[in-house]
Design a protein around this motif. Structure first.
Motif, short mmCIF file in Angstrom:
data_model
loop_
_atom_site.label_atom_id
_atom_site.label_comp_id
_atom_site.label_asym_id
_atom_site.label_seq_id
_atom_site.Cartn_x
_atom_site.Cartn_y
_atom_site.Cartn_z
N GLU A 26 -13.44 -9.97 4.55
CA GLU A 26 -12.46 -8.95 4.19
C GLU A 26 -12.74 -8.40 2.81
O GLU A 26 -12.54 -7.20 2.55
CB GLU A 26 -11.05 -9.54 4.27
N ALA A 27 -13.19 -9.25 1.89
CA ALA A 27 -13.55 -8.78 0.55
C ALA A 27 -14.69 -7.76 0.62
O ALA A 27 -14.70 -6.78 -0.14
CB ALA A 27 -13.94 -9.97 -0.33
N LYS A 56 -13.75 0.15 1.14
CA LYS A 56 -12.52 0.91 0.94
C LYS A 56 -12.51 1.56 -0.44
O LYS A 56 -12.14 2.74 -0.57
CB LYS A 56 -11.30 -0.01 1.10
N ARG A 62 -15.24 -5.72 3.15
CA ARG A 62 -14.64 -4.48 3.67
C ARG A 62 -13.88 -3.74 2.57
O ARG A 62 -13.84 -2.50 2.54
CB ARG A 62 -13.72 -4.78 4.85
N THR A 63 -13.29 -4.49 1.65
CA THR A 63 -12.56 -3.88 0.54
C THR A 63 -13.50 -3.09 -0.37
O THR A 63 -13.12 -2.05 -0.91
CB THR A 63 -11.77 -4.95 -0.23
N ALA A 74 -11.45 -7.43 -6.90
CA ALA A 74 -12.18 -6.93 -5.73
C ALA A 74 -13.65 -6.77 -6.06
O ALA A 74 -14.51 -6.83 -5.16
CB ALA A 74 -11.60 -5.60 -5.27
N GLY A 93 -8.89 -9.82 0.41
CA GLY A 93 -10.15 -10.55 0.55
C GLY A 93 -10.26 -11.63 -0.51
O GLY A 93 -10.39 -12.81 -0.20
N HIS A 133 -3.84 -1.72 -1.51
CA HIS A 133 -4.07 -3.09 -1.06
C HIS A 133 -5.58 -3.34 -1.01
O HIS A 133 -6.32 -2.61 -0.34
CB HIS A 133 -3.44 -3.28 0.32
N LEU A 134 -6.04 -4.37 -1.72
CA LEU A 134 -7.47 -4.70 -1.82
C LEU A 134 -7.68 -6.16 -1.43
O LEU A 134 -8.09 -6.99 -2.24
CB LEU A 134 -7.97 -4.45 -3.26
N GLU A 192 0.83 -1.21 0.00
CA GLU A 192 0.00 0.00 0.00
C GLU A 192 0.87 1.26 0.00
O GLU A 192 1.78 1.40 0.80
CB GLU A 192 -0.89 -0.01 1.24
#
Length: 202
Positions: free
Chosen positions: A164-165, A171, A167-168, A143, A124, A121-122, A110
């Motif tokens: 986590e994907a 982001k 949450r990406t 993503a 997940g 950084h992506l 990142e």
């Protein structure tokens, strides 16, 4: 190509993003034609994105950038999860790309820059999936998937960590790129990604 690949920037020395399936090497070479990329960025370790990387390194000795969390899969130190999730066959298919020598891989995280593009950084879909951001344009890799109804989250069976994907996606919405290019499907918009994030409760 099975997954989208991109030639970005100056036509005489563009940045190549991803390299297709292992069985698409000749198609990749036809796509490049007489263009010699200045570098290759591998957004993540899945076979449809890294399949031509070894060939390009052998023929052109391109610098190849990837996230440290995905490098062990790209260079063969770790085996990819089976895909499809079928005993033996899934493992064989997922790990069919020829490993890239570790010394050929340049780790980026990142905030790093590659030929004027900022690394994002992506995680997940894979632990070390990365995108590239510049002037309102984001290459978001897997993503997001994009279809006729807009962007959607890749299914759990192909994700390292679906929470986590999710949450990406949030982001990406906060990054605010005007146009988002993806690994599968056409480009999408910030408005559409923000709508997806709202549906996901992000």
């Amino acid at each position: 190509m099975t997954a989208n690949i991109y030639l970005m920037g100056a036509s005489e020395a563009p940045l190549l993003v991803d390299s297709g399936m292992p069985n698409e090497n000749q198609k990749l070479l036809r796509y490049l034609g007489d263009k010699r990329p200045a570098a290759l960025v591998l957004t993540h370790h899945h076979l449809d994105h890294v399949g031509g990387a070894r060939l390009l390194w052998e023929r052109l000795r391109l610098p190849i950038y990837a996230h440290p969390l995905d490098i062990p899969y790209i260079c063969g130190e770790k085996r990819r999860p089976p895909f499809p999730p079928i005993p033996w066959l899934g493992d064989y298919i997922a790990n069919s790309p020829r490993p890239v020598p570790k010394e050929a891989l340049i780790p980026v995280e990142e905030g790093a820059e590659v030929l004027g593009w900022r690394v994002v950084h992506l995680p997940g879909h894979t632990p070390g999936q990365i995108g590239l951001l510049r002037e309102g344009t984001l290459l978001a890799a897997d993503a997001l998937r994009v279809g006729p109804r807009g962007p959607w989250l890749p299914p759990a069976m192909v994700n390292h960590d679906t929470a986590e994907a999710r949450r990406t996606v949030g982001k990406i919405a906060r990054l605010g790129p005007e146009t988002i290019f993806v690994g599968h499907g056409p480009p999408t918009t910030l408005e559409a990604v923000r709508a997806l994030a709202a549906r996901l409760g992000l």
